[in-house]
Motif scaffolding. Structure first.
Motif, short mmCIF file in Angstrom:
data_model
loop_
_atom_site.label_atom_id
_atom_site.label_comp_id
_atom_site.label_asym_id
_atom_site.label_seq_id
_atom_site.Cartn_x
_atom_site.Cartn_y
_atom_site.Cartn_z
N ARG A 1 0.91 -1.02 -0.04
CA ARG A 1 -0.14 -0.05 -0.02
C ARG A 1 0.80 1.01 0.00
O ARG A 1 2.14 1.43 0.72
CB ARG A 1 -0.70 0.04 1.23
N VAL A 2 0.41 2.33 -0.75
CA VAL A 2 1.14 3.44 -0.57
C VAL A 2 0.04 4.70 -0.38
O VAL A 2 -1.18 4.50 -0.82
CB VAL A 2 1.88 3.88 -1.90
N VAL A 3 0.64 5.97 0.12
CA VAL A 3 -0.38 7.08 0.10
C VAL A 3 0.51 8.08 -0.83
O VAL A 3 1.80 8.22 -0.66
CB VAL A 3 -0.45 7.46 1.52
N THR A 4 -0.30 9.25 -1.22
CA THR A 4 0.31 10.29 -2.04
C THR A 4 0.99 11.37 -0.96
O THR A 4 0.13 11.65 -0.07
CB THR A 4 -0.53 11.05 -2.81
N VAL A 5 2.08 11.83 -1.00
CA VAL A 5 2.73 12.77 -0.08
C VAL A 5 3.26 14.00 -0.80
O VAL A 5 3.18 15.07 -0.05
CB VAL A 5 3.75 12.22 0.96
N ALA A 6 3.13 14.13 -2.22
CA ALA A 6 3.47 15.32 -2.76
C ALA A 6 3.27 15.19 -4.33
O ALA A 6 3.36 14.06 -5.10
CB ALA A 6 5.08 15.35 -2.67
N ALA B 1 3.43 15.39 -14.43
CA ALA B 1 3.78 15.64 -13.07
C ALA B 1 4.66 14.69 -12.56
O ALA B 1 4.56 13.38 -13.11
CB ALA B 1 2.67 16.05 -12.40
N THR B 2 5.15 14.88 -11.37
CA THR B 2 5.81 13.87 -10.72
C THR B 2 5.16 13.70 -9.20
O THR B 2 4.97 14.79 -8.55
CB THR B 2 7.41 14.14 -10.34
N TYR B 3 4.63 12.83 -8.89
CA TYR B 3 3.94 12.18 -7.73
C TYR B 3 4.83 11.58 -6.95
O TYR B 3 5.59 10.56 -7.40
CB TYR B 3 2.70 11.50 -7.93
N THR B 4 4.78 11.78 -5.56
CA THR B 4 5.74 11.04 -4.66
C THR B 4 4.66 10.27 -3.82
O THR B 4 3.97 10.88 -3.23
CB THR B 4 6.53 12.13 -3.67
N TYR B 5 4.99 8.89 -3.48
CA TYR B 5 4.05 8.15 -2.62
C TYR B 5 5.06 7.71 -1.62
O TYR B 5 6.35 7.22 -1.78
CB TYR B 5 3.73 6.96 -3.47
N VAL B 6 4.64 7.19 -0.35
CA VAL B 6 5.20 6.56 0.58
C VAL B 6 4.46 5.28 0.91
O VAL B 6 3.15 5.31 0.92
CB VAL B 6 5.24 7.45 1.93
N ALA B 7 5.29 3.96 1.06
CA ALA B 7 4.86 2.89 1.49
C ALA B 7 4.26 2.83 2.94
O ALA B 7 5.15 3.30 3.75
CB ALA B 7 5.83 1.69 1.13
N ILE B 8 3.19 2.23 3.25
CA ILE B 8 2.65 2.30 4.64
C ILE B 8 2.39 0.83 4.87
O ILE B 8 1.92 0.12 4.09
CB ILE B 8 1.65 3.19 4.82
#
Length: 121
Positions: free
Chosen positions: A35-40, A93-100
């Motif tokens: 799972r990932v969430v968008t951070v930027a 665009a460039t999206y950054t995701y974080v694994a959670i």
């Protein structure tokens, strides 16, 4: 769809950003096996409008993989209803995701396979 457009017939930029986020999150979750969430969102550029009736496609490329984050460059292209053989880049665009984890805490990334387009760092 018409509900996603302004009175001039242009699709709202927020709707396009949402579609890009969905595509990028799917790409990122496959790459990091979880799972990932968008951070930027960085460098959002709207090159051309999107119209009601356009066929919209999002293309993703992994740009960087860190310890808990992954950056995905996303381009959105359209095929106009009247011009069936012409594709136009409308947004990128460039999206950054974080694994959670299941408690929504950041976790180290476990990569799916090796090779391909990742830049492990």
């Amino acid at each position: 769809m018409p509900a996603d457009a302004n009175p001039g017939g242009d699709i709202f930029g927020g709707w396009i950003m949402s579609q890009m986020d969905v595509a990028g999150a799917i790409h990122a979750s496959y790459r990091v096996i979880g799972r990932v969430v968008t951070v930027a969102v960085e460098s959002m550029k709207f090159h051309l409008p999107v119209f009601v009736g356009d066929q919209v496609s999002c293309y993703c490329e992994t740009r960087k993989i860190g310890r808990t984050s992954i950056s995905v460059h996303i381009e959105t292209w359209v095929r106009r209803r009247q011009q069936r053989h012409e594709y136009l880049k409308v947004t990128e665009a460039t999206y950054t995701y974080v694994a959670i984890d299941q408690n929504r805490n950041p976790v180290p990334i476990r990569l799916q396979g090796s090779g391909g387009d990742e830049d492990e760092s």
